[in-house]
Enzyme design. Structure first.
Site, PDB file in Angstrom:
ATOM      1  N   HIS B  85       0.952  -1.283   0.160  1.00  0.00           N
ATOM      2  CA  HIS B  85       0.226   0.254   0.129  1.00  0.00           C
ATOM      3  C   HIS B  85       1.056   1.032   0.340  1.00  0.00           C
ATOM      4  CE1 HIS B  85      -3.017   3.092   1.257  1.00  0.00           C
ATOM      5  NE2 HIS B  85      -3.338   2.179   0.626  1.00  0.00           N
ATOM      6  N   GLU B 133      -3.566   2.451  -7.734  1.00  0.00           N
ATOM      7  CA  GLU B 133      -4.022   3.442  -7.042  1.00  0.00           C
ATOM      8  C   GLU B 133      -2.597   4.906  -7.451  1.00  0.00           C
ATOM      9  OE1 GLU B 133      -6.777   2.459  -2.663  1.00  0.00           O
ATOM     10  OE2 GLU B 133      -4.297   2.081  -3.035  1.00  0.00           O
TER      11      GLU B 133
END
Lengths: 214, 214, 214, 214
Positions: B85, B133
């Protein structure tokens, strides 16, 4: 065949190795480059040998104290850079950003990787080359091309499937002309090595041995 | 459509969000999972909702004080894990090793990435899914599928070219049913979101809104 | 004397060790605590034994995917946390920030350090305790108090000179009652250990052996 | 008074700033040094100005590809090094090891820190100096000595309590002679600055302004 000699932070004299490499290239068709520490780039480049950085940071000009800017190594004489060496790992995002930095500064790039899957991943980021160096063989006496020939073949196939324009080199344990010849037979277009030349009593002789395998 | 709600280290009650998600899934065909902090995995899993870890370490059993073992999150009820992430970046080698750890423990995997090149790189490592993302959109009010639809399409194409078995999800700014529908139209098989549900006054209403776009 | 058993990511059953520790404390004046993985905190705390985290992140509530919030380990039952263990090093600024986080959540703190200079540095940041653990002795068979008694004495003196309220513990190689007694003789108020109990066939017997040195 | 100009990775010409600094020192009692990027050390040192590294790695000669060896920056002309700058944080153990490396190579050292507690911690490791630079003021228009005079006074007291031989410098927002005078009034023996000189249209004029405060 491309032979890249990584001087790491070994206690060798970088100019001596660089001069030996420059002289060796004059009698060989192989392409040789020396990757010294950042502080030594200027001295190595001054010998006339092709000079590479060991690392550049994934940043642009700005507030980045203590980081190695691509433009600075270029100005010091480097024309290429290693990235993501096993001793200087980067996050995936930072490999991507460091490749952008290298491109911005006009540096050729090699991204190091442990295995064929990582070679494919690195190739997807668009470097000039990837190098497969199994960590367990780095610094050892047995060449990757001898100890694990399949890993070299698979790395070549993995990179080719992702982007056929990305060259594949191999490293770890390379020290003789036979190692270089074996790497070439497996499809590698170059080799990375370090202690075999950097720690040799006679770097020129070590290089000539390597070049005999080209 | 897969909806993964990342609770980050937000000050929400994880069990409340988990119960809302469990209830929402009972009235929808969509698959919903909650990714709480490691210390909250047991409480979330106890609600019956599909539970994911936010990260697992690239290690096996051993001397790794303070690291999050894949087996431990599995035992606490997680059946999948996010990796890499943007708030918990890993080196390329560690993404590879963490995928091995997740596979060893029977965890499904999503590797996050910033852009299509990194999506291709992540896909080459063989996760179950990759999520694109764009960092500049994370935490914002505009969905990636609206702000930068091309990046989602390119990510889907990039992953497909490397390995068609790897699903592509998208994240950053997703908060409404329209965002989910737009993501699906662009080829994404799932969405990652966080504050839109985790910080909602009424998490169930927020989830129902999202699911209306499925 | 404080005995902190760090379960690292060993393949032991954390509840079994926790129950053995709880039972052992009932027959001893020593204070014992167990530091399991984050995902196991709830199970260990449920046994009634004093429970510690192995690490907390230097952050507050917010966007910190994959990090371990002090509040979350507190809610899971931890009342203290190790920081800067040799397997989970932090920057100086992050040790400082993690101490703030621990204080905010009401967690007792131990900052680990390699040598007396680092003990003094850690003590200057105001933790409840510091632990000196020479890296070369961690995981070995010889206790720090036997192999290098001077380092424990110097650590006690170094912490005392900076802040007499900071307790000094020692670790590395501690496995017997003699080791605990030797540590106490050198001025340590506690010991950190790991494999000696966590990997013991009979954790209760291992703990009783340790406590015989108190 | 010591004035250290950190060139970070700014797009300035390091030799121009170095020459301006050399000329300025000839007309002042202040001590001035320039800290360029590693690749620029040789060019800066060649001007005759005192030259510092921005960072050295916590390692000795060996297999450390891409790291900056203390011996290499010394050979390139540096006589001192910053450590633990807020843009290049180190673990506590690595600050300690980098100080050992700097001492081995004969480099003077300054360890950066955010606040008085961290200044005390850094001082305990035995550097030549510590520098307090509140992160929120770095790169801003207001000097630390004006915005937060108490932090400078407390840093001086904190270092003195741990080791009176460690000098205290301050940084963040320093750009005028008044800033330098204010820092000296608060007990600082030097200042660290960056953009105020490195980004100035006329570095010599910027330096003369600073030196007017000595």
């Amino acid at each position: 065949m491309f032979v890249l000699v990584n001087l790491k932070t070994y206690p060798c004299d970088p100019a001596t190795v660089a001069e030996a490499a420059r002289d060796a290239t004059e009698e060989s068709d192989a392409r040789i480059a020396i990757a010294p520490q950042t502080a030594h780039l200027g001295r190595v480049a001054a010998t006339g040998i092709e000079t590479w950085a060991q690392h550049v940071a994934p940043v642009d000009h700005g507030s980045h104290t203590g980081h190695t800017l691509a433009e600075a190594v270029r100005a010091a004489g480097a024309t290429g850079t290693l990235l993501n060496h096993s001793e200087r790992r980067l996050t995936l995002a930072d490999i991507d950003a460091a490749l952008d930095a290298a491109e911005r500064a006009g540096l050729e790039t090699i991204v190091c990787a442990n295995n064929p899957d990582q070679v494919a991943a690195a190739a997807a980021l668009g470097p000039d080359a990837v190098a497969v160096e199994p960590p367990e063989l780095i610094g050892g006496d047995v060449s990757v091309a001898t100890a694990d020939p399949e890993i070299v073949e698979k790395a070549v196939a993995a990179a080719d499937a992702v982007d056929p324009d990305v060259a594949v080199y191999c490293g770890a344990g390379v020290s003789t002309g036979d190692d270089v010849a074996a790497a070439a037979d497996l499809g590698a277009e170059g080799v990375l090595l370090a202690s075999g030349v950097a720690k040799a009593d006679d770097p020129r002789a070590a290089l000539d041995g390597l070049l005999s395998g080209v």
